[in-house]
Design a protein around this motif. Structure first.
Motif, PDB file in Angstrom:
ATOM      1  N   LEU A  45       0.823  -1.193   0.000  1.00  0.00           N
ATOM      2  CA  LEU A  45       0.000   0.000   0.000  1.00  0.00           C
ATOM      3  C   LEU A  45       0.866   1.256   0.000  1.00  0.00           C
ATOM      4  O   LEU A  45       0.531   2.225  -0.662  1.00  0.00           O
ATOM      5  CB  LEU A  45      -0.939  -0.006   1.207  1.00  0.00           C
ATOM      6  N   LYS A  46       1.953   1.205   0.743  1.00  0.00           N
ATOM      7  CA  LYS A  46       2.868   2.348   0.761  1.00  0.00           C
ATOM      8  C   LYS A  46       3.431   2.598  -0.634  1.00  0.00           C
ATOM      9  O   LYS A  46       3.521   3.741  -1.076  1.00  0.00           O
ATOM     10  CB  LYS A  46       3.995   2.121   1.761  1.00  0.00           C
ATOM     11  N   ALA A  92      -2.875  -3.864   7.070  1.00  0.00           N
ATOM     12  CA  ALA A  92      -3.316  -3.115   5.890  1.00  0.00           C
ATOM     13  C   ALA A  92      -4.426  -2.141   6.260  1.00  0.00           C
ATOM     14  O   ALA A  92      -4.423  -0.981   5.833  1.00  0.00           O
ATOM     15  CB  ALA A  92      -3.796  -4.076   4.808  1.00  0.00           C
ATOM     16  N   CYS A  93      -5.369  -2.586   7.062  1.00  0.00           N
ATOM     17  CA  CYS A  93      -6.465  -1.728   7.497  1.00  0.00           C
ATOM     18  C   CYS A  93      -5.934  -0.544   8.305  1.00  0.00           C
ATOM     19  O   CYS A  93      -6.305   0.610   8.063  1.00  0.00           O
ATOM     20  CB  CYS A  93      -7.453  -2.548   8.317  1.00  0.00           C
ATOM     21  N   ARG A  94      -5.060  -0.824   9.249  1.00  0.00           N
ATOM     22  CA  ARG A  94      -4.504   0.248  10.083  1.00  0.00           C
ATOM     23  C   ARG A  94      -3.662   1.215   9.242  1.00  0.00           C
ATOM     24  O   ARG A  94      -3.704   2.426   9.460  1.00  0.00           O
ATOM     25  CB  ARG A  94      -3.674  -0.354  11.216  1.00  0.00           C
ATOM     26  N   VAL A 103      -8.565  -2.593  16.137  1.00  0.00           N
ATOM     27  CA  VAL A 103      -8.846  -3.158  14.823  1.00  0.00           C
ATOM     28  C   VAL A 103      -8.652  -4.660  14.949  1.00  0.00           C
ATOM     29  O   VAL A 103      -7.567  -5.118  15.295  1.00  0.00           O
ATOM     30  CB  VAL A 103      -7.917  -2.586  13.725  1.00  0.00           C
ATOM     31  N   PHE A 104      -9.713  -5.412  14.716  1.00  0.00           N
ATOM     32  CA  PHE A 104      -9.663  -6.873  14.761  1.00  0.00           C
ATOM     33  C   PHE A 104      -9.725  -7.393  13.332  1.00  0.00           C
ATOM     34  O   PHE A 104     -10.529  -6.917  12.525  1.00  0.00           O
ATOM     35  CB  PHE A 104     -10.855  -7.450  15.537  1.00  0.00           C
ATOM     36  N   LEU A 152       2.376  -1.745  12.235  1.00  0.00           N
ATOM     37  CA  LEU A 152       0.915  -1.667  12.264  1.00  0.00           C
ATOM     38  C   LEU A 152       0.252  -3.044  12.331  1.00  0.00           C
ATOM     39  O   LEU A 152      -0.959  -3.145  12.503  1.00  0.00           O
ATOM     40  CB  LEU A 152       0.405  -0.900  11.047  1.00  0.00           C
ATOM     41  N   GLU A 153       1.048  -4.099  12.165  1.00  0.00           N
ATOM     42  CA  GLU A 153       0.504  -5.452  12.270  1.00  0.00           C
ATOM     43  C   GLU A 153      -0.064  -5.679  13.656  1.00  0.00           C
ATOM     44  O   GLU A 153       0.440  -5.160  14.642  1.00  0.00           O
ATOM     45  CB  GLU A 153       1.581  -6.496  11.989  1.00  0.00           C
ATOM     46  N   GLY A 154      -1.108  -6.452  13.726  1.00  0.00           N
ATOM     47  CA  GLY A 154      -1.722  -6.762  15.013  1.00  0.00           C
ATOM     48  C   GLY A 154      -0.999  -7.893  15.708  1.00  0.00           C
ATOM     49  O   GLY A 154      -0.057  -8.490  15.193  1.00  0.00           O
ATOM     50  N   THR A 155      -1.461  -8.169  16.901  1.00  0.00           N
ATOM     51  CA  THR A 155      -0.964  -9.301  17.687  1.00  0.00           C
ATOM     52  C   THR A 155      -2.155 -10.191  18.028  1.00  0.00           C
ATOM     53  O   THR A 155      -3.295  -9.733  18.013  1.00  0.00           O
ATOM     54  CB  THR A 155      -0.276  -8.814  18.986  1.00  0.00           C
TER      55      THR A 155
END
Length: 114
Positions: free
Chosen positions: A1-2, A69-71, A86-87, A109-112
């Protein structure tokens, strides 16, 4: 995306497509703005989310997409700060593309799992 945001200007089309366009064209913006419906809609969302927060709402996103990606998309458009959480999908849930294999460093920005 970047890479998409850095490579060109884009325009949201009425058919829902986001297409490259020359800089300076009316409605030209980042790819992430186009993915949200264009710069005017991004501003409408900003006002809407701001009004919800002012009324005491807590905003959360639940997506079938990747959290990172969402974040990233929301961050690029200045909207991420409106959301508590963000889930969504993490890591390689949808597999690995050639790009993923060449770029192994995960985004902050990846979730955990928690």
């Amino acid at each position: 995306l970047k890479l998409l945001n850095d490579s060109s200007q884009y325009q949201y089309q009425p058919n829902g497509h986001v297409v490259p366009c020359p800089a300076g064209v009316k409605g030209a913006a980042s790819w992430t703005a186009g993915a949200l419906g264009g710069p005017d809609r991004v501003e409408d969302l900003r006002v809407f989310f701001s009004d919800l927060k002012a009324a005491g709402a807590k905003l959360t996103i639940i997506t079938k997409g990747n959290v990172g990606a969402c974040r990233f998309l929301l961050q690029e458009e200045g909207l991420l700060g409106f959301f508590e959480k963000v889930f969504g999908m993490l890591g390689q849930f949808y597999g690995e593309s050639e790009f993923d294999q060449e770029n192994k460093q995960p985004s902050e920005l990846e979730g955990t799992p928690d």
